[in-house]
Design a protein around this motif. Structure first.
Motif, PDB file in Angstrom:
ATOM      1  N   ARG A  97       0.853  -1.201   0.000  1.00  0.00           N
ATOM      2  CA  ARG A  97       0.000   0.000   0.000  1.00  0.00           C
ATOM      3  C   ARG A  97       0.879   1.238   0.000  1.00  0.00           C
ATOM      4  NH1 ARG A  97      -3.360  -0.145   5.093  1.00  0.00           N
ATOM      5  NH2 ARG A  97      -1.723  -1.467   5.951  1.00  0.00           N
ATOM      6  N   TRP A  98       0.598   2.132  -0.909  1.00  0.00           N
ATOM      7  CA  TRP A  98       1.301   3.415  -0.965  1.00  0.00           C
ATOM      8  C   TRP A  98       0.297   4.494  -0.566  1.00  0.00           C
ATOM      9  CZ3 TRP A  98       1.772  -0.447  -4.607  1.00  0.00           C
ATOM     10  CH2 TRP A  98       3.067  -0.933  -4.870  1.00  0.00           C
ATOM     11  N   GLN A  99       0.453   5.059   0.599  1.00  0.00           N
ATOM     12  CA  GLN A  99      -0.471   6.088   1.077  1.00  0.00           C
ATOM     13  C   GLN A  99      -0.179   7.411   0.401  1.00  0.00           C
ATOM     14  OE1 GLN A  99      -0.361   4.723   5.619  1.00  0.00           O
ATOM     15  NE2 GLN A  99      -1.326   6.728   5.369  1.00  0.00           N
ATOM     16  N   LEU A 100      -1.259   8.150   0.116  1.00  0.00           N
ATOM     17  CA  LEU A 100      -1.134   9.449  -0.547  1.00  0.00           C
ATOM     18  C   LEU A 100      -1.543  10.557   0.404  1.00  0.00           C
ATOM     19  CD1 LEU A 100      -2.817   8.308  -3.890  1.00  0.00           C
ATOM     20  CD2 LEU A 100      -0.355   8.395  -3.361  1.00  0.00           C
ATOM     21  N   ASP A 101      -1.283  11.788  -0.018  1.00  0.00           N
ATOM     22  CA  ASP A 101      -1.517  12.942   0.862  1.00  0.00           C
ATOM     23  C   ASP A 101      -2.970  13.417   0.839  1.00  0.00           C
ATOM     24  OD1 ASP A 101      -1.480  13.831  -1.731  1.00  0.00           O
ATOM     25  OD2 ASP A 101      -0.304  15.633  -1.319  1.00  0.00           O
ATOM     26  N   GLY A 103      -5.588  11.169   1.635  1.00  0.00           N
ATOM     27  CA  GLY A 103      -6.413  10.194   2.352  1.00  0.00           C
ATOM     28  C   GLY A 103      -6.678   8.922   1.561  1.00  0.00           C
ATOM     29  N   LEU A 104      -6.245   8.920   0.300  1.00  0.00           N
ATOM     30  CA  LEU A 104      -6.395   7.706  -0.510  1.00  0.00           C
ATOM     31  C   LEU A 104      -5.066   6.951  -0.545  1.00  0.00           C
ATOM     32  CD1 LEU A 104      -8.453   9.128  -3.530  1.00  0.00           C
ATOM     33  CD2 LEU A 104      -9.311   8.063  -1.435  1.00  0.00           C
ATOM     34  N   GLU A 105      -5.103   5.727  -1.040  1.00  0.00           N
ATOM     35  CA  GLU A 105      -3.856   4.984  -1.212  1.00  0.00           C
ATOM     36  C   GLU A 105      -3.960   4.029  -2.382  1.00  0.00           C
ATOM     37  OE1 GLU A 105      -3.567   3.360   2.716  1.00  0.00           O
ATOM     38  OE2 GLU A 105      -4.400   1.422   2.114  1.00  0.00           O
ATOM     39  N   LEU A 106      -2.818   3.748  -2.965  1.00  0.00           N
ATOM     40  CA  LEU A 106      -2.704   2.774  -4.043  1.00  0.00           C
ATOM     41  C   LEU A 106      -2.445   1.419  -3.402  1.00  0.00           C
ATOM     42  CD1 LEU A 106      -2.290   2.101  -7.113  1.00  0.00           C
ATOM     43  CD2 LEU A 106       0.148   2.622  -6.742  1.00  0.00           C
ATOM     44  N   ARG A 107      -3.226   0.408  -3.817  1.00  0.00           N
ATOM     45  CA  ARG A 107      -3.040  -0.926  -3.244  1.00  0.00           C
ATOM     46  C   ARG A 107      -2.732  -1.939  -4.331  1.00  0.00           C
ATOM     47  NH1 ARG A 107      -7.719  -1.572   1.488  1.00  0.00           N
ATOM     48  NH2 ARG A 107      -6.943   0.186   2.730  1.00  0.00           N
ATOM     49  N   LEU A 108      -1.746  -2.787  -4.034  1.00  0.00           N
ATOM     50  CA  LEU A 108      -1.409  -3.908  -4.916  1.00  0.00           C
ATOM     51  C   LEU A 108      -1.926  -5.190  -4.282  1.00  0.00           C
ATOM     52  CD1 LEU A 108       0.064  -5.322  -7.271  1.00  0.00           C
ATOM     53  CD2 LEU A 108       2.151  -5.253  -5.888  1.00  0.00           C
ATOM     54  N   ASN A 109      -2.860  -5.815  -4.972  1.00  0.00           N
ATOM     55  CA  ASN A 109      -3.409  -7.092  -4.531  1.00  0.00           C
ATOM     56  C   ASN A 109      -2.941  -8.147  -5.529  1.00  0.00           C
ATOM     57  OD1 ASN A 109      -5.682  -9.294  -4.663  1.00  0.00           O
ATOM     58  ND2 ASN A 109      -6.023  -8.231  -2.734  1.00  0.00           N
ATOM     59  N   ASP A 110      -2.411  -9.264  -5.029  1.00  0.00           N
ATOM     60  CA  ASP A 110      -1.882 -10.275  -5.943  1.00  0.00           C
ATOM     61  C   ASP A 110      -1.985 -11.668  -5.331  1.00  0.00           C
ATOM     62  OD1 ASP A 110      -0.586 -11.777  -7.837  1.00  0.00           O
ATOM     63  OD2 ASP A 110       1.300 -10.672  -7.756  1.00  0.00           O
TER      64      ASP A 110
END
Length: 277
Positions: A97-101, A103-110
């Motif tokens: 998970r890469w948190q952003l400024d 309040g959202l975040e990028l998630r890698l599910n695999d």
DNA sequence: CAAGTTACCTGACGGC
DNA sequence: TGCCGTCAGGTAACTT
């Protein structure tokens, strides 16, 4: 899951969410993907950085920051990326998970963990095209993807044309689905020895590869089991499959049943009437 | 060297 | 119901 069109759809979907955002924190499940996730390096190099660009090369997603650090993500067979509010409960197989400024975040599910994450500091990112992608063939849409390029590589090779097309050193981004589909469209049998293809056949094959990839991107990619884009939507190019997954069903051109065979260990579908060796 | 096979990993599905 | 074998969109290390 992802061949070139699916990665492109994800790239296009993520770009407006990520561009200009600051990465504020990173979390990992602790499980290795195809390689260990460079957690410490990402914390050192990525946190506090503003994302400048989101791009695709072959089946790899490239996220570049303002100081030219490059985050490279590959999705393997079952990887997927999405944007979620930070508080969204984790799903099984969410690994990075890469948190952003905002309040959202990028998630890698695999699920199968065949995906991979690399972090190239600026000095390495500078030489990415030679060091990281040195063995990767041209993009199908590039003007270096020509009959001459294919014929030079194929000269004296008896490999099946389908295996050749799926080799990332030949051309970038073509996996099992689109190799099957392109060869059907071109009327070329997937087992045909690649050195026997003539210039006009290559010309037509390149044109059809581009057309099929373009249409697939426009459809949002192909959803076989679980592919969704960054907004959580499925692609629908799979309704346009002419041969992939259609063993025993009538060819949409001639009505003869589609056959399935193994070529270099991969499921290969073809019409025995429309595709001659 | 070229070409084929196996391994990596999890889950879904069909047959019994 | 449950167990087992087979298969799956990718890539790279092996073997032949």
């Amino acid at each position: 899951m992802p061949e070139l069109p699916e990665v492109e759809v994800i790239c296009l979907g993520l770009r407006p969410h990520l561009t200009g955002r600051v990465i504020t924190a990173i979390q990992c499940s602790g499980k290795d993907l195809r390689h260990p996730v460079p957690y410490s390096l990402m914390n050192e190099r990525l946190c506090g950085q503003t994302i400048r660009a989101v791009a695709r090369r072959a089946k790899y997603l490239l996220i570049e920051t303002e100081d030219q650090t490059l985050l490279i993500i590959h999705l393997g067979m079952t990887g997927n990326l999405g944007i979620f509010p930070h508080a969204t409960p984790l799903k099984i197989h969410d690994h990075v998970r890469w948190q952003l400024d905002n309040g959202l975040e990028l998630r890698l599910n695999d699920t199968r963990r065949f995906g991979a994450v690399w972090l190239l500091p600026p000095e390495q990112a500078k030489n990415m095209e030679t060091d990281f992608f040195g063995n990767t063939g041209p993009e199908p849409f590039s003007n270096t993807c020509t009959p001459a390029h294919f014929m030079a590589l194929a000269r004296a090779r008896k490999q099946p044309v389908k295996t050749f097309l799926m080799d990332s050193r030949t051309v970038a981004g073509i996996g099992n689905i689109y190799a099957n589909e392109a060869l059907f469209a071109a009327g070329i049998h997937p087992s045909r020895e690649v050195c026997t293809l003539q210039e006009d056949e290559w010309q037509r094959l390149i044109q059809l590869i581009r057309q099929i990839l373009t249409r697939a991107i426009a459809c949002g990619g192909s959803t076989i089991s679980d592919f969704i884009n960054a907004s959580g939507e499925s692609g629908y190019f799979q309704v346009n499959f002419q041969v992939y997954g259609r063993k025993g069903q009538p060819c949409l051109q001639c009505g003869i049943p589609i056959e399935k065979t193994q070529i270099s260990g991969r499921a290969s579908y073809f019409c025995p009437n429309c595709q001659k060796t």
